[in-house]
Each structure stands twice: as C-alpha cells, then as structure tokens.
Design a protein around this motif. Sequence first.
Motif, PDB file in Angstrom:
ATOM      1  N   ALA A 118       0.835  -1.210   0.000  1.00 48.33           N
ATOM      2  CA  ALA A 118       0.000   0.000   0.000  1.00 48.33           C
ATOM      3  C   ALA A 118       0.870   1.260   0.000  1.00 48.33           C
ATOM      4  O   ALA A 118       0.584   2.212  -0.723  1.00 48.33           O
ATOM      5  CB  ALA A 118      -0.930  -0.004   1.213  1.00 48.33           C
ATOM      6  N   ALA A 119       1.949   1.242   0.794  1.00 48.24           N
ATOM      7  CA  ALA A 119       2.855   2.393   0.828  1.00 48.24           C
ATOM      8  C   ALA A 119       3.554   2.575  -0.519  1.00 48.24           C
ATOM      9  O   ALA A 119       3.718   3.704  -0.994  1.00 48.24           O
ATOM     10  CB  ALA A 119       3.888   2.225   1.945  1.00 48.24           C
ATOM     11  N   ALA A 120       3.958   1.478  -1.165  1.00 49.76           N
ATOM     12  CA  ALA A 120       4.608   1.574  -2.470  1.00 49.76           C
ATOM     13  C   ALA A 120       3.638   2.126  -3.520  1.00 49.76           C
ATOM     14  O   ALA A 120       4.014   2.973  -4.335  1.00 49.76           O
ATOM     15  CB  ALA A 120       5.136   0.207  -2.901  1.00 49.76           C
ATOM     16  N   ALA A 121       2.400   1.652  -3.493  1.00 47.79           N
ATOM     17  CA  ALA A 121       1.401   2.153  -4.444  1.00 47.79           C
ATOM     18  C   ALA A 121       1.132   3.641  -4.217  1.00 47.79           C
ATOM     19  O   ALA A 121       1.041   4.411  -5.176  1.00 47.79           O
ATOM     20  CB  ALA A 121       0.106   1.350  -4.312  1.00 47.79           C
ATOM     21  N   ALA A 122       1.030   4.053  -2.951  1.00 46.56           N
ATOM     22  CA  ALA A 122       0.805   5.467  -2.655  1.00 46.56           C
ATOM     23  C   ALA A 122       2.001   6.313  -3.102  1.00 46.56           C
ATOM     24  O   ALA A 122       1.830   7.391  -3.660  1.00 46.56           O
ATOM     25  CB  ALA A 122       0.547   5.655  -1.166  1.00 46.56           C
ATOM     26  N   LEU A 123       3.212   5.807  -2.890  1.00 48.54           N
ATOM     27  CA  LEU A 123       4.411   6.545  -3.291  1.00 48.54           C
ATOM     28  C   LEU A 123       4.477   6.701  -4.806  1.00 48.54           C
ATOM     29  O   LEU A 123       4.759   7.790  -5.313  1.00 48.54           O
ATOM     30  CB  LEU A 123       5.659   5.834  -2.777  1.00 48.54           C
ATOM     31  N   VAL A 124       4.194   5.635  -5.539  1.00 45.03           N
ATOM     32  CA  VAL A 124       4.204   5.711  -7.004  1.00 45.03           C
ATOM     33  C   VAL A 124       3.146   6.698  -7.478  1.00 45.03           C
ATOM     34  O   VAL A 124       3.390   7.518  -8.364  1.00 45.03           O
ATOM     35  CB  VAL A 124       3.992   4.311  -7.621  1.00 45.03           C
ATOM     36  N   TRP A 125       1.964   6.652  -6.897  1.00 43.16           N
ATOM     37  CA  TRP A 125       0.890   7.557  -7.302  1.00 43.16           C
ATOM     38  C   TRP A 125       1.274   9.012  -7.023  1.00 43.16           C
ATOM     39  O   TRP A 125       1.072   9.894  -7.869  1.00 43.16           O
ATOM     40  CB  TRP A 125      -0.396   7.206  -6.571  1.00 43.16           C
ATOM     41  N   VAL A 126       1.859   9.293  -5.851  1.00 43.92           N
ATOM     42  CA  VAL A 126       2.232  10.660  -5.505  1.00 43.92           C
ATOM     43  C   VAL A 126       3.326  11.171  -6.440  1.00 43.92           C
ATOM     44  O   VAL A 126       3.266  12.313  -6.917  1.00 43.92           O
ATOM     45  CB  VAL A 126       2.679  10.734  -4.027  1.00 43.92           C
ATOM     46  N   ALA A 130       2.885  14.217  -8.966  1.00 48.03           N
ATOM     47  CA  ALA A 130       3.680  15.419  -8.737  1.00 48.03           C
ATOM     48  C   ALA A 130       4.492  15.816  -9.964  1.00 48.03           C
ATOM     49  O   ALA A 130       4.699  16.996 -10.217  1.00 48.03           O
ATOM     50  CB  ALA A 130       4.600  15.226  -7.539  1.00 48.03           C
ATOM     51  N   PHE A 131       4.987  14.843 -10.727  1.00 43.60           N
ATOM     52  CA  PHE A 131       5.880  15.147 -11.838  1.00 43.60           C
ATOM     53  C   PHE A 131       5.242  14.931 -13.212  1.00 43.60           C
ATOM     54  O   PHE A 131       5.937  14.829 -14.202  1.00 43.60           O
ATOM     55  CB  PHE A 131       7.157  14.294 -11.724  1.00 43.60           C
ATOM     56  N   ARG A 132       3.941  14.882 -13.277  1.00 53.27           N
ATOM     57  CA  ARG A 132       3.246  14.636 -14.539  1.00 53.27           C
ATOM     58  C   ARG A 132       3.501  15.739 -15.564  1.00 53.27           C
ATOM     59  O   ARG A 132       3.716  15.468 -16.736  1.00 53.27           O
ATOM     60  CB  ARG A 132       1.750  14.502 -14.281  1.00 53.27           C
ATOM     61  N   THR A 133       3.540  16.968 -15.114  1.00 54.71           N
ATOM     62  CA  THR A 133       3.716  18.088 -16.051  1.00 54.71           C
ATOM     63  C   THR A 133       5.096  18.725 -15.951  1.00 54.71           C
ATOM     64  O   THR A 133       5.304  19.831 -16.428  1.00 54.71           O
ATOM     65  CB  THR A 133       2.648  19.160 -15.783  1.00 54.71           C
ATOM     66  N   THR A 134       6.050  18.038 -15.336  1.00 57.83           N
ATOM     67  CA  THR A 134       7.397  18.588 -15.184  1.00 57.83           C
ATOM     68  C   THR A 134       8.232  18.249 -16.412  1.00 57.83           C
ATOM     69  O   THR A 134       8.253  17.104 -16.869  1.00 57.83           O
ATOM     70  CB  THR A 134       8.070  18.004 -13.933  1.00 57.83           C
ATOM     71  N   TRP A 135       8.910  19.256 -16.925  1.00 59.30           N
ATOM     72  CA  TRP A 135       9.768  19.062 -18.085  1.00 59.30           C
ATOM     73  C   TRP A 135      11.179  19.467 -17.721  1.00 59.30           C
ATOM     74  O   TRP A 135      11.387  20.418 -16.984  1.00 59.30           O
ATOM     75  CB  TRP A 135       9.278  19.893 -19.270  1.00 59.30           C
ATOM     76  N   ILE A 136      12.151  18.770 -18.243  1.00 55.19           N
ATOM     77  CA  ILE A 136      13.549  19.078 -17.980  1.00 55.19           C
ATOM     78  C   ILE A 136      14.049  20.007 -19.069  1.00 55.19           C
ATOM     79  O   ILE A 136      13.861  19.746 -20.255  1.00 55.19           O
ATOM     80  CB  ILE A 136      14.390  17.788 -17.951  1.00 55.19           C
TER      81      ILE A 136
END
Length: 187
Positions: A118-126, A130-136
């Motif tokens: 559950a913690a791993a799934a929550a971490l992956v989701w967060v 958080a970085f869905r629209t982040t571009w380098i």
Amino acid sequence: MTLAVQTLAARTDGFLSPTGVEIAFLLVGLVTLGAALVTVTTKQLVHAALWLVVALGGLAVEYLLLTAEFIAWVQVLIYVGSVVVLLLFGLMLTKAPIGRSPDSDSGNRPVALAVALAAAAALVWVVLDAFRTTWIDLDGPAQGSTKVSGEILFRHWVLPFEALSVLLLAALVGAIVLSRKKNGEEG
C-alpha cells in the motif's frame, strides 16, 4: 516498398531498440532491487548491512548512468562510506545478535507485506501525480552537475541535510553510551 523498409530500418530510437546505457540501467536496477529485497528479508543482521552496501552501490551506478556524477559520488561517500559503517559500528557497539534471532520475528509478515504494498502504491501515485507536467530544460546546465546540485542543496535542502547530520551524530553518541559499562559492572 523498399524505401519504407529502409526508412523503418534506419530508425533506431524508440522503445523496441534500447541503447546500451538503457540496457545497463535496467540490469543494474534489477540487481539493486534484488539486493534491496535481500536486505529486508534476510534474518542475519550483518548480512543485511552488507546487502545494503550492494543496494546503495547499485544506486550510485544508476546515478552514473544518468550522468549525475556528483550525486553518484555523494551516494558512495555518504551512504556507502558513512551510513553503513555507522550502522555496522552500532551493531558491534550495542552487542546486537549477529546470527538468527527467533525473538525478533513477530509473525506479522502478511500485515507488513500489505502495508508495504500500500505504501509503495501510494508513493508511485504521488510521484507520478507530482511530476506529470514537469519538463527538464535540456538547454540549461546538466541536472546532475555540481553547480545545479549545489544550488538546489544549499538553497532548498540545507535544513533537512543538517538535521540528518545531527541525527547521525545522535545515533553514534547513543551507541557509545549503550556500549559503555556501568560503574562496577564487569564483562
């Protein structure tokens, strides 16, 4: 027809044609994941610390493959060189059991596995959210370079970095206090 085949054959980028660095990244990642799993599943405390060295070393190699040389060397110097040595000294100074200890297993493995998943799934989701629209910015300095890492570290992460150093110092002092004999006590 032959022009289309030649164009398709000349195109070597994409998911189905990984580069050597991508293959190495995947293989090192699998070894690192395996070492991390052995670290948390072994019943020998010293073996767990040594497998932790392998897992942290694998992360350093991953940073090297991502061209973040400074972060890779910080990983080696601080985590592999300091934290694991501090952990091993703590084990030795507190006289923790080295071999298997039947009283350290509580029998809650299914519950622990469910909480970990559950913690791993929550971490992956967060992280994905958080970085869905982040571009380098590829035109600026390299993200793993010393200049960029130093600016980020000393601008945004000074307090957590210093809190970690105080925590490690407190752990070392605590291990020394626990290992000292009380007055009149013989060993």
